[in-house]
Design an enzyme around this catalytic site. Sequence first.
Site, PDB file in Angstrom:
ATOM      1  N   GLU A   1       3.215 -32.432  12.609  1.00 28.01           N
ATOM      2  CA  GLU A   1       3.964 -32.708  11.378  1.00 28.01           C
ATOM      3  C   GLU A   1       5.283 -31.951  11.432  1.00 28.01           C
ATOM      4  O   GLU A   1       5.338 -30.867  12.007  1.00 28.01           O
ATOM      5  CB  GLU A   1       3.201 -32.188  10.149  1.00 28.01           C
ATOM      6  CG  GLU A   1       2.010 -33.014   9.757  1.00 28.01           C
ATOM      7  CD  GLU A   1       0.758 -32.169   9.735  1.00 28.01           C
ATOM      8  OE1 GLU A   1       0.879 -30.924   9.806  1.00 28.01           O
ATOM      9  OE2 GLU A   1      -0.332 -32.740   9.670  1.00 28.01           O
TER      10      GLU A   1
ATOM     11  N   TYR B   1      11.152 -34.001  19.138  1.00 31.99           N
ATOM     12  CA  TYR B   1       9.932 -34.813  19.283  1.00 31.99           C
ATOM     13  C   TYR B   1      10.266 -36.246  19.697  1.00 31.99           C
ATOM     14  O   TYR B   1       9.549 -36.837  20.500  1.00 31.99           O
ATOM     15  CB  TYR B   1       9.124 -34.793  17.978  1.00 31.99           C
ATOM     16  CG  TYR B   1       8.761 -33.386  17.514  1.00 31.99           C
ATOM     17  CD1 TYR B   1       8.414 -32.401  18.441  1.00 31.99           C
ATOM     18  CD2 TYR B   1       8.780 -33.031  16.180  1.00 31.99           C
ATOM     19  CE1 TYR B   1       8.104 -31.114  18.033  1.00 31.99           C
ATOM     20  CE2 TYR B   1       8.465 -31.744  15.756  1.00 31.99           C
ATOM     21  CZ  TYR B   1       8.130 -30.788  16.697  1.00 31.99           C
ATOM     22  OH  TYR B   1       7.826 -29.513  16.295  1.00 31.99           O
TER      23      TYR B   1
END
Length: 146
Positions: free
Chosen positions: A102, A114
């Site tokens: 997250e 990411y």
Amino acid sequence: MSLEFRKMREEDLDEVYEIEQSSFSDPWPQEFFKLDFMHDDYVAIQGKQVAGYLCALQVLDECTIANISVKPSLRRQGIAEYLFQELYKIMDKRDVRFYYLEVRASNTAAYSLYIKLGFSQIGIRKGYYHNPVEDAVVMSLERKLN
Ligand SMILES: CC(C)(COP(=O)(O)OP(=O)(O)OC[C@H]1O[C@@H](n2cnc3c(N)ncnc32)[C@H](O)[C@@H]1OP(=O)(O)O)[C@@H](O)C(=O)NCCC(=O)NCCS
């Protein structure tokens, strides 16, 4: 720049916690790192100092990245990518294929990292973070294992 990747040790905790506090508005309490020792917690060492750390939790073929941070003065030198690449080497040997994490919706540095690593957004957790309250973007990656 030469880096060493190894398990986090008790002696790293002061440096790890200093990086944690300088990185997050809602840092983990120091005890979290001690409790987390039973999981996959790693550090990148440059010279003799902790340059960054990554805390992961593996269950069967899934791995959740619970925390990652790089010392502010050493950012944008590939250390976060290095931490992931070294984690993959370990997890590949355990046949781990699925990765989850997250990230705060406003954290463009981490989100860009990411995306570069191949993660994609799979959902939103409304109001997940505190101080300030903010949504979490949930991301995942499936690695192709040989
Ligand atoms: C996010 C973080 C871990 C990245 O660490 P890093 O070592 O600086 O990242 P790297 O040097 O490996 O960067 C890899 C890629 O991530 C992206 N990236 C990293 N920092 C970025 C920034 N400030 N802005 C935009 N993209 C960024 C880029 O795509 C970069 O590749 P490039 O340098 O070829 O453009 C670091 O900024 C950090 O510790 N932030 C505070 C803690 C945090 O937010 N952790 C994530 C919680 S979900």
